[in-house]
Design a protein around this motif. Structure first.
Motif, PDB file in Angstrom:
ATOM      1  N   UNK A   1      -2.796 -15.362 -12.171  1.00 14.07           N
ATOM      2  CA  UNK A   1      -2.297 -16.198 -12.258  1.00 14.07           C
ATOM      3  C   UNK A   1      -0.452 -16.126 -12.237  1.00 14.07           C
ATOM      4  N   UNK A   2      -0.363 -16.069 -13.765  1.00 13.15           N
ATOM      5  CA  UNK A   2       1.353 -15.323 -13.888  1.00 13.15           C
ATOM      6  C   UNK A   2       1.263 -13.800 -14.195  1.00 13.15           C
ATOM      7  N   UNK A   3       0.853 -13.185 -13.756  1.00 15.49           N
ATOM      8  CA  UNK A   3       0.789 -11.816 -13.472  1.00 15.49           C
ATOM      9  C   UNK A   3       1.729 -11.163 -12.491  1.00 15.49           C
ATOM     10  N   UNK A   4       3.034  -9.827 -13.129  1.00 16.49           N
ATOM     11  CA  UNK A   4       4.312 -10.363 -12.490  1.00 16.49           C
ATOM     12  C   UNK A   4       3.759  -8.409 -11.249  1.00 16.49           C
ATOM     13  N   UNK A   5       3.292  -8.067 -11.792  1.00 12.48           N
ATOM     14  CA  UNK A   5       2.988  -6.830 -10.648  1.00 12.48           C
ATOM     15  C   UNK A   5       1.620  -7.527  -9.828  1.00 12.48           C
ATOM     16  N   UNK A   6       1.339  -6.594  -8.360  1.00 14.06           N
ATOM     17  CA  UNK A   6       0.404  -7.008  -7.351  1.00 14.06           C
ATOM     18  C   UNK A   6      -0.726  -6.991  -7.912  1.00 14.06           C
ATOM     19  N   UNK A   7      -1.556  -8.474  -6.938  1.00 12.52           N
ATOM     20  CA  UNK A   7      -3.186  -8.669  -7.345  1.00 12.52           C
ATOM     21  C   UNK A   7      -3.582  -8.564  -5.905  1.00 12.52           C
TER      22      UNK A   7
ATOM     23  N   UNK B   1     -16.488   1.252   5.387  1.00  7.25           N
ATOM     24  CA  UNK B   1     -15.106   1.691   6.211  1.00  7.25           C
ATOM     25  C   UNK B   1     -13.969   0.458   6.350  1.00  7.25           C
ATOM     26  N   UNK B   2     -14.857  -0.220   7.044  1.00  6.95           N
ATOM     27  CA  UNK B   2     -13.383  -1.009   7.148  1.00  6.95           C
ATOM     28  C   UNK B   2     -12.347  -2.309   5.473  1.00  6.95           C
ATOM     29  N   UNK B   3     -14.065  -2.116   4.678  1.00  3.71           N
ATOM     30  CA  UNK B   3     -13.037  -2.791   3.369  1.00  3.71           C
ATOM     31  C   UNK B   3     -12.006  -1.407   2.860  1.00  3.71           C
ATOM     32  N   UNK B   4     -13.088  -0.273   2.770  1.00  7.49           N
ATOM     33  CA  UNK B   4     -11.875   0.593   2.501  1.00  7.49           C
ATOM     34  C   UNK B   4     -10.447   1.266   3.327  1.00  7.49           C
ATOM     35  N   UNK B   5      -9.892   0.140   4.224  1.00  9.47           N
ATOM     36  CA  UNK B   5      -9.336   0.384   5.290  1.00  9.47           C
ATOM     37  C   UNK B   5      -8.404  -0.415   4.605  1.00  9.47           C
ATOM     38  N   UNK B   6      -8.668  -1.713   4.618  1.00 14.05           N
ATOM     39  CA  UNK B   6      -7.893  -2.999   4.526  1.00 14.05           C
ATOM     40  C   UNK B   6      -7.370  -3.490   2.739  1.00 14.05           C
ATOM     41  N   UNK B   7      -8.271  -2.401   2.142  1.00 17.72           N
ATOM     42  CA  UNK B   7      -8.100  -2.415   0.700  1.00 17.72           C
ATOM     43  C   UNK B   7      -6.543  -1.139   0.763  1.00 17.72           C
ATOM     44  N   UNK B   8      -6.565  -0.341   1.488  1.00 21.52           N
ATOM     45  CA  UNK B   8      -5.746   0.779   1.290  1.00 21.52           C
ATOM     46  C   UNK B   8      -4.319   0.207   2.007  1.00 21.52           C
ATOM     47  N   UNK B   9      -4.594  -0.380   2.830  1.00 21.75           N
ATOM     48  CA  UNK B   9      -3.144  -1.078   3.933  1.00 21.75           C
ATOM     49  C   UNK B   9      -2.890  -2.466   3.350  1.00 21.75           C
ATOM     50  N   UNK B  10      -3.572  -2.953   2.439  1.00 21.95           N
ATOM     51  CA  UNK B  10      -3.440  -4.431   2.018  1.00 21.95           C
ATOM     52  C   UNK B  10      -2.272  -4.013   0.547  1.00 21.95           C
ATOM     53  N   UNK B  11      -3.057  -2.574   0.185  1.00 21.00           N
ATOM     54  CA  UNK B  11      -2.178  -2.134  -1.644  1.00 21.00           C
ATOM     55  C   UNK B  11      -0.532  -1.596  -0.787  1.00 21.00           C
ATOM     56  N   UNK B  12      -0.134  -0.874  -0.036  1.00 20.56           N
ATOM     57  CA  UNK B  12       0.296  -0.675   0.521  1.00 20.56           C
ATOM     58  C   UNK B  12       1.512  -1.045   0.920  1.00 20.56           C
ATOM     59  N   UNK B  13       0.772  -2.800   1.488  1.00 23.49           N
ATOM     60  CA  UNK B  13       2.115  -3.784   2.085  1.00 23.49           C
ATOM     61  C   UNK B  13       2.550  -4.413   0.899  1.00 23.49           C
ATOM     62  N   UNK B  14       1.355  -4.398  -0.164  1.00 23.04           N
ATOM     63  CA  UNK B  14       2.399  -5.527  -1.615  1.00 23.04           C
ATOM     64  C   UNK B  14       3.187  -4.504  -1.817  1.00 23.04           C
ATOM     65  N   UNK B  15       3.373  -3.123  -2.652  1.00 22.70           N
ATOM     66  CA  UNK B  15       3.740  -2.442  -3.255  1.00 22.70           C
ATOM     67  C   UNK B  15       5.111  -2.555  -2.439  1.00 22.70           C
ATOM     68  N   UNK B  16       5.263  -2.955  -0.671  1.00 24.92           N
ATOM     69  CA  UNK B  16       6.312  -3.078  -0.423  1.00 24.92           C
ATOM     70  C   UNK B  16       7.496  -4.308  -1.125  1.00 24.92           C
ATOM     71  N   UNK B  17       6.749  -5.104  -1.233  1.00 25.34           N
ATOM     72  CA  UNK B  17       7.650  -6.575  -0.940  1.00 25.34           C
ATOM     73  C   UNK B  17       8.369  -6.495  -2.301  1.00 25.34           C
ATOM     74  N   UNK B  18       9.175  -7.464  -2.178  1.00 25.61           N
ATOM     75  CA  UNK B  18       9.997  -7.511  -3.276  1.00 25.61           C
ATOM     76  C   UNK B  18       9.395  -8.080  -4.428  1.00 25.61           C
ATOM     77  N   UNK B  19       9.482  -8.395  -5.666  1.00 28.95           N
ATOM     78  CA  UNK B  19       8.907  -8.864  -6.671  1.00 28.95           C
ATOM     79  C   UNK B  19       9.467 -10.438  -6.494  1.00 28.95           C
ATOM     80  N   UNK B  20      10.516 -10.774  -6.529  1.00 28.97           N
ATOM     81  CA  UNK B  20      11.258 -11.931  -6.561  1.00 28.97           C
ATOM     82  C   UNK B  20      10.111 -12.424  -5.388  1.00 28.97           C
ATOM     83  N   UNK B  21      10.178 -11.826  -4.380  1.00 33.58           N
ATOM     84  CA  UNK B  21       9.342 -12.811  -2.486  1.00 33.58           C
ATOM     85  C   UNK B  21       8.191 -12.707  -2.316  1.00 33.58           C
ATOM     86  N   UNK B  22       7.221 -11.636  -3.555  1.00 37.24           N
ATOM     87  CA  UNK B  22       5.844 -11.570  -3.416  1.00 37.24           C
ATOM     88  C   UNK B  22       5.404 -12.768  -4.617  1.00 37.24           C
TER      89      UNK B  22
END
Length: 496
Positions: free
Chosen positions: A364-370, A454-475
């Protein structure tokens, strides 16, 4: 193997550059001065450690290598100062740091002064880790006492030589103080690895390749996104999936040929380095979409093996990997597929319930994307402990329940025969879990398991990329809102 031999085995030829300055301190005790003189003559070194910078598979890193032939690799004040300066220089030059300890502990001839230097070295290591720089340790035979109890075991990865003696109290001291011999297996690397205290046991001849793979992940930096020449249309959301029959999902999730966490990870990651572990938990370093990712995943066993429960040790490992991910600025990926936490007297005494609580508060308190993936069975607190996240992806037939349906039936109906009815009544399916605020994306399943992979791999890769683009405070603000609403709307919520 001497320190120099080990360095020659690891680093690119001709790249090691020493950082060591001559030791000038003179000691008052004549016997100790003679012992130092003999050690210097025997080893060709002026102290029990070599430090410097080199390339390993083309990647720069700092090194600290102990020499056991120099007074048993013991750490005196001058030794500690050399190590501390090397750690501080690695931090200043923003280099990954590899420590190669082999030591009987602190140097008895220098008493408390040498003993206190373990704090000095630890403080420098803490500053290095706080700067977000990788710190790796390779424990050689033997690594004992203050070295083992401080900087030797503080690595983001703690590796060990096979059959190495590793421990706090030496066997001779133990027998003298306790009046009985210490069983030799207690302090063996393999024993510690079986208890989750080490990340991997690696023979020296394989260490270079292992470290090269680890550094590939730990030093990776994702490429900057290239702006599109023309605006891309907004993605179209797929139609909402109908909730499958809950009991059917439970049975499908238990099939022995169902997609496992390791199968998903091997297909998703460009590079995957699993760490040692003989449990229901897989720990790994991965490159996914060019990004370094820390992975903790619950792995189903083979079709003829009993499914292992989640133990308190597994949950301690989850917390450690999460904290390391935060230090190194890496996202954490969790994969949930478990029959539940261990139910035994030993588990109660080992604090499995407390470790679930600590896992929940850590994530819950981790500052990195999960990012969490609900892959199959999600039974009880052993599953819930890995699900606090910024985003949750679920396979269509995955599920989450406070207990397996048979256990819920035993509570409500005092038998296990009503398990299908309880499964259907509790809202446990992935689709139903979207209404409770847990699941953000349900990945459709078909009879073709490769299609789900295949579907899960694509979803995981896309979600990690989207989370990485969010500013920490917003996320983090979005995560707090998400956690507040888990379980669905309450009577005090304002309709939107």
């Amino acid at each position: 193997m001497t320190a120099r031999q080990l360095l020659d085995l690891l680093v690119d030829p001709g790249t090691f550059r020493s950082w060591d300055e001559p030791v000038t301190a003179e000691h008052a005790d004549a016997g100790y001065r003679d012992a130092l003189a003999r050690a210097r003559a025997r080893t060709g070194l002026d102290e029990a450690v070599l430090t410097g910078r080199a390339l390993l598979d083309g990647r720069p890193l700092a090194l600290v290598a102990c020499e056991f032939a120099f007074l048993g690799g013991s750490i005196g004040v001058a030794t500690a100062e050399r190590i501390t300066r090397a750690v501080e220089r690695a931090t200043a030059e923003r280099l990954p740091l590899l420590a190669l300890p082999v030591s009987g502990g602190t140097r008895m001839q220098e008493g408390s002064a040498a003993f206190l230097c373990m704090v000095r070295i630890t403080a420098a290591v803490h500053a290095h880790r706080t700067a977000g720089l990788p710190y790796l340790t390779y424990l050689r035979n033997p690594t004992m006492g203050g070295v083992f109890a401080s900087w030797g075991t503080l690595g983001h990865l703690v590796l060990a030589e096979p059959a190495a003696r590793l421990g706090f109290l030496g066997p001779r001291v133990y027998e003298e103080l306790r009046g009985e011999p210490l069983p030799p297996a207690v302090q063996r690397a393999e024993t510690l690895a079986a208890h989750g205290r080490l990340d991997a046991i690696v023979p020296p001849e394989r260490l270079r390749a292992f470290l090269a793979r680890a550094l590939t992940v730990l030093t990776a930096r994702p490429a900057e996104p290239v702006p599109a020449a023309v605006p891309t249309p907004a993605p179209v959301s797929p139609p909402a999936l109908e909730a499958p029959d809950a009991w059917e999902s439970v049975l499908l999730s238990r099939r022995p040929d169902r997609l496992s966490a390791l199968e998903l990870l091997h297909h998703t990651a460009e590079s995957l380095l699993p760490l040692d572990g003989d449990s229901a938990l897989v720990r790994a370093l991965a490159l996914i979409g060019g990004r370094p990712v820390m992975v903790v995943a619950q792995q189903r066993q083979g079709p003829d093996q009993p499914q292992l429960p989640v133990t308190a040790a597994d949950l301690r490992a989850v917390r450690r990997q999460a904290q390391i991910a935060e230090e190194l600025g890496m996202p954490l990926l969790t994969v949930v597929d478990t029959t539940g936490a261990e139910l035994s007297i030993e588990a109660e005494l080992d604090g499995v319930a407390l470790e679930i609580a600590h896992c929940l508060t850590t994530l819950v308190g981790l500052r990195t994307p999960v990012l969490a993936v609900l892959l199959g069975q999600g039974s009880g607190g052993g599953a819930l402990a890995l699900l606090p996240a910024d985003r949750v992806i679920a396979a269509q037939h995955a599920w989450l329940a406070p207990l397996p349906p048979e256990g819920a039936s035993a509570i409500v109906h005092r038998d296990g025969e009503h398990a299908p009815q309880l499964a259907r009544a509790q809202g446990i399916t992935a689709t139903e879990l979207t209404a409770t605020g847990l699941v953000d994306q349900v990945v459709p399943e078909s009879t073709d398991l490769a299609d789900l992979r295949e579907r899960l791999a694509a979803a995981v890769t896309a979600a990690l990329a989207e989370l990485a683009e969010l500013p920490d405070a917003e996320r983090l603000a979005a995560r707090a809102t998400r956690n507040r609403r888990l379980g669905g709307p309450t009577s005090g919520d304002t309709p939107r």
